[in-house]
Design a protein around this motif. Structure first.
Motif, PDB file in Angstrom:
ATOM      1  N   LEU A   1       0.844  -1.185   0.000  1.00  0.00           N
ATOM      2  CA  LEU A   1       0.000   0.000   0.000  1.00  0.00           C
ATOM      3  C   LEU A   1       0.882   1.239   0.000  1.00  0.00           C
ATOM      4  O   LEU A   1       1.780   1.350   0.831  1.00  0.00           O
ATOM      5  CB  LEU A   1      -0.915   0.014   1.219  1.00  0.00           C
ATOM      6  N   ILE A   2       0.619   2.151  -0.940  1.00  0.00           N
ATOM      7  CA  ILE A   2       1.414   3.375  -1.061  1.00  0.00           C
ATOM      8  C   ILE A   2       0.465   4.549  -1.191  1.00  0.00           C
ATOM      9  O   ILE A   2      -0.382   4.568  -2.090  1.00  0.00           O
ATOM     10  CB  ILE A   2       2.347   3.317  -2.292  1.00  0.00           C
ATOM     11  N   SER A   3       0.604   5.515  -0.309  1.00  0.00           N
ATOM     12  CA  SER A   3      -0.231   6.713  -0.373  1.00  0.00           C
ATOM     13  C   SER A   3       0.257   7.597  -1.519  1.00  0.00           C
ATOM     14  O   SER A   3       1.443   7.909  -1.614  1.00  0.00           O
ATOM     15  CB  SER A   3      -0.163   7.480   0.947  1.00  0.00           C
ATOM     16  N   LEU A   4      -0.666   8.003  -2.384  1.00  0.00           N
ATOM     17  CA  LEU A   4      -0.306   8.849  -3.520  1.00  0.00           C
ATOM     18  C   LEU A   4       0.339  10.156  -3.057  1.00  0.00           C
ATOM     19  O   LEU A   4       1.266  10.653  -3.689  1.00  0.00           O
ATOM     20  CB  LEU A   4      -1.552   9.129  -4.367  1.00  0.00           C
ATOM     21  N   SER A   5      -0.114  10.669  -1.921  1.00  0.00           N
ATOM     22  CA  SER A   5       0.429  11.940  -1.420  1.00  0.00           C
ATOM     23  C   SER A   5       1.876  11.813  -0.935  1.00  0.00           C
ATOM     24  O   SER A   5       2.576  12.815  -0.808  1.00  0.00           O
ATOM     25  CB  SER A   5      -0.447  12.497  -0.300  1.00  0.00           C
ATOM     26  N   ASP A   6       2.350  10.588  -0.686  1.00  0.00           N
ATOM     27  CA  ASP A   6       3.729  10.371  -0.241  1.00  0.00           C
ATOM     28  C   ASP A   6       4.720  10.211  -1.389  1.00  0.00           C
ATOM     29  O   ASP A   6       5.933  10.223  -1.177  1.00  0.00           O
ATOM     30  CB  ASP A   6       3.816   9.131   0.655  1.00  0.00           C
TER      31      ASP A   6
ATOM     32  N   SER B   1      -5.964  11.856  -1.722  1.00  0.00           N
ATOM     33  CA  SER B   1      -6.424  10.907  -0.704  1.00  0.00           C
ATOM     34  C   SER B   1      -6.433   9.462  -1.224  1.00  0.00           C
ATOM     35  O   SER B   1      -6.967   8.579  -0.580  1.00  0.00           O
ATOM     36  CB  SER B   1      -7.821  11.291  -0.218  1.00  0.00           C
ATOM     37  N   ILE B   2      -5.801   9.210  -2.353  1.00  0.00           N
ATOM     38  CA  ILE B   2      -5.786   7.877  -2.952  1.00  0.00           C
ATOM     39  C   ILE B   2      -4.636   7.049  -2.386  1.00  0.00           C
ATOM     40  O   ILE B   2      -3.533   7.545  -2.180  1.00  0.00           O
ATOM     41  CB  ILE B   2      -5.668   7.971  -4.485  1.00  0.00           C
ATOM     42  N   THR B   3      -4.921   5.774  -2.152  1.00  0.00           N
ATOM     43  CA  THR B   3      -3.901   4.804  -1.774  1.00  0.00           C
ATOM     44  C   THR B   3      -3.770   3.804  -2.916  1.00  0.00           C
ATOM     45  O   THR B   3      -4.771   3.252  -3.371  1.00  0.00           O
ATOM     46  CB  THR B   3      -4.275   4.068  -0.477  1.00  0.00           C
ATOM     47  N   LEU B   4      -2.543   3.593  -3.359  1.00  0.00           N
ATOM     48  CA  LEU B   4      -2.288   2.616  -4.407  1.00  0.00           C
ATOM     49  C   LEU B   4      -2.120   1.243  -3.770  1.00  0.00           C
ATOM     50  O   LEU B   4      -1.356   1.086  -2.819  1.00  0.00           O
ATOM     51  CB  LEU B   4      -1.023   2.964  -5.189  1.00  0.00           C
TER      52      LEU B   4
END
Length: 94
Positions: free
Chosen positions: A15-20, A81-84
């Motif tokens: 899981l990777i936060s798009l904002s990161d 706010s999207i998580t990949l």
């Protein structure tokens, strides 16, 4: 919101936060008559440092699909706010 991105077969779901995400890169590496198509996802870390995740695909089109999908999501500023979900593709790759 979670968006599934195909990752190479055999990996665990990441899981990777798009904002990161700071940036993404891709490259290919050929050795012993085989080629690996690599996708690097570089993320923010503590104290201004960066960490990366490496996803090594057997098929160029699989890597390019993941790369282009993430690039498009990064371009849309509303998607913070999207998580990949880097989810392994089903079945063995050839």
């Amino acid at each position: 919101m979670n968006i599934k991105i195909p990752a190479p077969y055999g990996l665990t779901t990441s899981l990777i936060s798009l904002s990161d995400i700071v940036r993404i890169e891709n490259c290919s590496l050929t050795f012993f008559k085989a080629t690996a198509y690599n996708l690097y996802i570089i993320e923010k870390a503590e104290k201004g440092e960066e960490v990366f995740s490496l996803f090594s695909y057997h098929q160029k089109q699989d890597m390019l699909f993941a790369y282009n999908t993430i690039i498009q999501l990064l371009k849309d500023k509303k998607n913070k706010s999207i998580t990949l979900e880097m989810e392994p593709m089903k079945g063995a790759l050839t």
